[in-house]
Design an enzyme around this catalytic site. Sequence first.
Site, mmCIF file in Angstrom:
data_model
loop_
_atom_site.group_PDB
_atom_site.id
_atom_site.type_symbol
_atom_site.label_atom_id
_atom_site.label_comp_id
_atom_site.label_asym_id
_atom_site.label_seq_id
_atom_site.Cartn_x
_atom_site.Cartn_y
_atom_site.Cartn_z
ATOM 1 C CG ASN A 61 -1.721 1.233 1.391
ATOM 2 O OD1 ASN A 61 -1.828 2.024 0.464
ATOM 3 N ND2 ASN A 61 -2.316 1.421 2.566
ATOM 4 C CD GLU A 71 -3.200 5.463 6.693
ATOM 5 O OE1 GLU A 71 -3.195 5.551 5.447
ATOM 6 O OE2 GLU A 71 -2.266 4.951 7.340
ATOM 7 N N GLY A 109 2.002 2.052 10.783
ATOM 8 C CA GLY A 109 2.933 3.173 10.649
ATOM 9 C C GLY A 109 3.590 3.576 11.958
ATOM 10 C CG HIS A 148 -5.941 1.842 5.082
ATOM 11 N ND1 HIS A 148 -5.551 2.762 6.032
ATOM 12 C CD2 HIS A 148 -4.880 1.024 4.894
ATOM 13 C CE1 HIS A 148 -4.316 2.501 6.395
ATOM 14 N NE2 HIS A 148 -3.871 1.453 5.725
ATOM 15 C CE LYS A 193 0.069 3.424 4.789
ATOM 16 N NZ LYS A 193 -0.124 3.574 6.222
ATOM 17 C CD GLU A 239 -3.796 -2.648 7.198
ATOM 18 O OE1 GLU A 239 -2.674 -2.885 6.738
ATOM 19 O OE2 GLU A 239 -4.412 -1.596 6.964
ATOM 20 C CB SER A 278 4.879 -1.892 12.065
ATOM 21 O OG SER A 278 4.427 -0.580 12.266
HETATM 22 C C1 PEP Z 1 -0.993 0.055 6.002
HETATM 23 O O1 PEP Z 1 -1.116 1.258 5.899
HETATM 24 O O2 PEP Z 1 -1.826 -0.693 5.453
HETATM 25 C C2 PEP Z 1 0.139 -0.457 6.780
HETATM 26 C C3 PEP Z 1 0.110 -1.696 7.195
HETATM 27 O O3 PEP Z 1 1.147 0.424 7.024
HETATM 28 P P1 PEP Z 1 2.550 0.089 7.735
HETATM 29 O O4 PEP Z 1 3.062 -1.178 7.140
HETATM 30 O O5 PEP Z 1 3.422 1.269 7.404
HETATM 31 O O6 PEP Z 1 2.276 -0.047 9.191
#
Ligand code: PEP
Length: 251
Positions: free
Chosen positions: A9, A99, A175, A97, A11, A169, A214
């Site tokens: 992703n 976000e 993040g 997601h 972003k 997630e 992460s």
């Molecule tokens: C994501 O935004 O879907 C995600 C898992 O981000 P990160 O790997 O940076 O935590």
Amino acid sequence: MRKKIVAGNWKMNKPLEDGLKLATEVINMVKDEVRNEALAVLCTPFTNLYSVGKLLEGSKIALGAQNCHSKDSGAYTGEISAEMLKSVGVKYVILGHSERREYFKESNQFLAEKVNTVLKNGLTPIFCCGESLDQREKGIHFDFVNSQLTESLFHLSEADFSKIVIAYEPIWAIGTGKTASSAQAQEMHEKIRTHLAGKYGKAAQETSILYGGSCNPGNAKELFACKDVDGGLIGGASLKSRDFVDIIKSF
Ligand code: PEP
């Protein structure tokens, strides 16, 4: 056999030139190094989809988008439809997601409509769910995730449900550099599968459930070794070709 998937992703990162460079590096490394059956997906910004899609042609990597609108077409200034995504070669669409849930107030009901539209256009939703730290500390994380799944997916027929990919997630891990332990990930993935099985029976055994939060080359192996973890949705580490490909190689 459940499909193993590693989806990047990107972003809101990588203007076109940078995106093409990253995609080219990933394509070459995957070709030279990846010997497992895992499917890689690149979920790029809208502006890169067409050009990255052209680079991906003939590779084993699929093209994904990060969002789309619930309506087919019309007066929705600034929005992108599932049909438009399909027209540029997209196969997967991230929906829900955290976000988007947080910053754009996307509700479970609105996401249910998006899931329908994406499926109607022959694309695969990567449906995201996950709890906040506060919810986990209060012990309501399993119920919260189950309600996200129920409210956005449980109207689907078994045939449509069987096309869905889930991404768990935990918001506190996205993040932040703070990953769920493999025990925490497995525990939640198992709960998710059990909840899905309560509605869809055996079909839930075939649902790919990805972990996101992460994930990196240092922890992917342990996470992917969990019985109910079928791959990852990768944010930050998908912006570095070396890290992303090392994660794909972690099965
Ligand atoms: C994501 O935004 O879907 C995600 C898992 O981000 P990160 O790997 O940076 O935590």
